[in-house]
Design a protein around this motif. Structure first.
Motif, PDB file in Angstrom:
ATOM      1  N   CYS A 239      -0.698  -5.287   3.043  1.00 34.46           N
ATOM      2  CA  CYS A 239      -0.810  -3.929   3.577  1.00 34.46           C
ATOM      3  C   CYS A 239      -1.038  -4.039   5.082  1.00 34.46           C
ATOM      4  O   CYS A 239      -1.335  -5.106   5.602  1.00 34.46           O
ATOM      5  CB  CYS A 239      -1.963  -3.182   2.931  1.00 34.46           C
ATOM      6  N   PHE A 240      -0.919  -2.914   5.770  1.00 35.88           N
ATOM      7  CA  PHE A 240      -1.223  -2.949   7.197  1.00 35.88           C
ATOM      8  C   PHE A 240      -2.150  -1.799   7.581  1.00 35.88           C
ATOM      9  O   PHE A 240      -3.349  -1.979   7.696  1.00 35.88           O
ATOM     10  CB  PHE A 240       0.055  -2.942   8.042  1.00 35.88           C
ATOM     11  N   SER A 241      -1.618  -0.599   7.717  1.00 32.71           N
ATOM     12  CA  SER A 241      -2.467   0.495   8.209  1.00 32.71           C
ATOM     13  C   SER A 241      -3.390   1.030   7.109  1.00 32.71           C
ATOM     14  O   SER A 241      -4.526   1.388   7.360  1.00 32.71           O
ATOM     15  CB  SER A 241      -1.611   1.626   8.781  1.00 32.71           C
TER      16      SER A 241
ATOM     17  N   SER B 286       0.838  -1.206   0.000  1.00 31.85           N
ATOM     18  CA  SER B 286       0.000   0.000   0.000  1.00 31.85           C
ATOM     19  C   SER B 286       0.870   1.252   0.000  1.00 31.85           C
ATOM     20  O   SER B 286       0.373   2.363  -0.092  1.00 31.85           O
ATOM     21  CB  SER B 286      -0.928   0.008   1.219  1.00 31.85           C
TER      22      SER B 286
ATOM     23  N   THR C  67      -3.945  -7.810   0.983  1.00 36.49           N
ATOM     24  CA  THR C  67      -4.203  -8.641   2.155  1.00 36.49           C
ATOM     25  C   THR C  67      -3.588  -7.989   3.377  1.00 36.49           C
ATOM     26  O   THR C  67      -2.412  -7.614   3.336  1.00 36.49           O
ATOM     27  CB  THR C  67      -3.579 -10.043   1.941  1.00 36.49           C
ATOM     28  N   GLN C  68      -4.379  -7.880   4.441  1.00 41.59           N
ATOM     29  CA  GLN C  68      -3.832  -7.240   5.633  1.00 41.59           C
ATOM     30  C   GLN C  68      -2.922  -8.197   6.392  1.00 41.59           C
ATOM     31  O   GLN C  68      -3.243  -9.364   6.565  1.00 41.59           O
ATOM     32  CB  GLN C  68      -4.953  -6.755   6.554  1.00 41.59           C
ATOM     33  N   CYS C  69      -1.760  -7.684   6.804  1.00 44.20           N
ATOM     34  CA  CYS C  69      -0.816  -8.510   7.554  1.00 44.20           C
ATOM     35  C   CYS C  69       0.030  -7.609   8.439  1.00 44.20           C
ATOM     36  O   CYS C  69       0.571  -6.607   7.971  1.00 44.20           O
ATOM     37  CB  CYS C  69       0.084  -9.278   6.584  1.00 44.20           C
ATOM     38  N   ASP C  70       0.129  -7.957   9.695  1.00 40.04           N
ATOM     39  CA  ASP C  70       0.998  -7.222  10.618  1.00 40.04           C
ATOM     40  C   ASP C  70       2.361  -7.910  10.618  1.00 40.04           C
ATOM     41  O   ASP C  70       2.534  -8.972  11.202  1.00 40.04           O
ATOM     42  CB  ASP C  70       0.379  -7.222  12.026  1.00 40.04           C
TER      43      ASP C  70
ATOM     44  N   GLN D  29      -5.611   0.256   4.189  1.00 39.92           N
ATOM     45  CA  GLN D  29      -6.235  -0.890   3.536  1.00 39.92           C
ATOM     46  C   GLN D  29      -6.712  -0.505   2.150  1.00 39.92           C
ATOM     47  O   GLN D  29      -7.468   0.440   1.983  1.00 39.92           O
ATOM     48  CB  GLN D  29      -7.361  -1.432   4.401  1.00 39.92           C
TER      49      GLN D  29
END
Length: 300
Positions: free
Chosen positions: A37-39, A13, A46-49, A41
């Motif tokens: 991505c994280f913060s 992102s 795909t969200q991943c920390d 979206q």
């Protein structure tokens, strides 16, 4: 032949990650991409920390990438100085984990690094030049590079200050200058540090060509950079020229700011190894005025 390269892109992102993701998606016959991505979206990511071991393990295990393009980082030197623990978690911790997981699934790692690994006193720098960073951000990138390069086939791509297509001019240290040019309010802009602003789409093109050859070319460090040497003050003047805006209110700052985070004065990168490895068609650079016109036209 015929199997597409599965590429996991971290920081997809962000400014560079978006360009890399977009570039590889234009070549769906060759690549299957999973952008993380994280913060921020964004649809399709795909969200991943990356600071979470569980999160990262799950994503890598499920996606079984052939290549991990690691763009995610805390890249703002001032923030790295002020929040060292958070920066260390994201820069060092995540890189170490991804290296390990990539190795376990047989993937190559392509790590995005920076010209800030050098002190800028002895340019130009080639891939054999010894790093000597001036700030905590540069130091963190050197540590990450060392981790990545412990595995022979992995790649490190060092790039200078980047700019590119963005929804927010403040996303890059280059495009944020446009707000000052447009505002018309008297200001002083750095005219000391020599920078080599590089368009993210040009970097993404290089990443695509490296991705196609990953595992077949020699691992190690490669450099890519724009050719034009500009101070931030000169970038402002160029923006004024491109868009017909006055820059009379912008003054050159020629004395160093003692309160600012230390940055190299001229960390020019020599790109001969990359050019010799990939060939000229893979290593293209748009001019700064052309690139900045594309990026900023919608903000005029």
């Amino acid at each position: 032949e015929g199997e597409r390269t599965r590429v996991l892109i971290t920081g997809a992102s962000g400014l560079l990650g978006r360009a890399v993701n977009h570039e590889l998606q234009q070549h769906k016959d060759q690549f299957e991409t999973l952008g993380l991505c994280f913060s921020r979206q964004i649809e399709g990511l795909t969200q991943c920390d990356l600071t979470s071991i569980e999160d990262t393990l799950r994503i890598v295990t499920q996606s079984k990438p052939h290549l991990v393009v690691h763009c995610a980082a805390e890249r703002r030197p001032d923030i790295v100085e002020k929040q060292p623990d958070r920066a260390k978690q994201l820069n060092d911790g995540a890189t170490e984990r991804l290296c390990q997981l990539a190795e376990e699934c047989g993937a190559t790692m392509l790590f995005i690094s920076t010209d800030y690994v050098f002190d800028g006193k002895n340019p130009p720098y080639d891939e054999k030049s010894k790093p000597s960073p001036l700030n905590a951000y540069g130091e963190s990138k050197v540590r990450c590079e060392q981790e990545v390069l412990r595995r022979r086939r992995n790649l490190v791509l060092r790039v200078p200050v980047l700019y590119g297509d963005t929804a927010d001019v403040n996303e890059s240290a280059v495009t944020c200058l446009f707000a000052l040019v447009k505002a018309g309010v008297p200001c002083t802009i750095d005219h000391i540090a020599k920078r080599y602003p590089t368009h993210c789409a040009d970097v993404a093109n290089v990443v695509r060509h490296l991705s196609l050859r990953a595992g077949r070319i020699d691992g190690g460090v490669y450099h890519f950079s724009g050719n034009e040497c500009l101070t931030k003050y000169e970038m402002c003047l160029a923006m004024g020229r491109v868009f017909g805006l006055s820059t009379d209110h912008v003054a050159p700052q020629v004395e160093p700011d003692s309160s600012a985070t230390l940055r190299p004065v001229d960390a020019r990168l020599s790109c001969q190894r990359l050019e010799a490895t990939l060939g000229p068609e893979a290593v293209q650079r748009r001019s700064f005025e052309e690139g900045i016109r594309q990026c900023l036209a919608k903000f005029v």
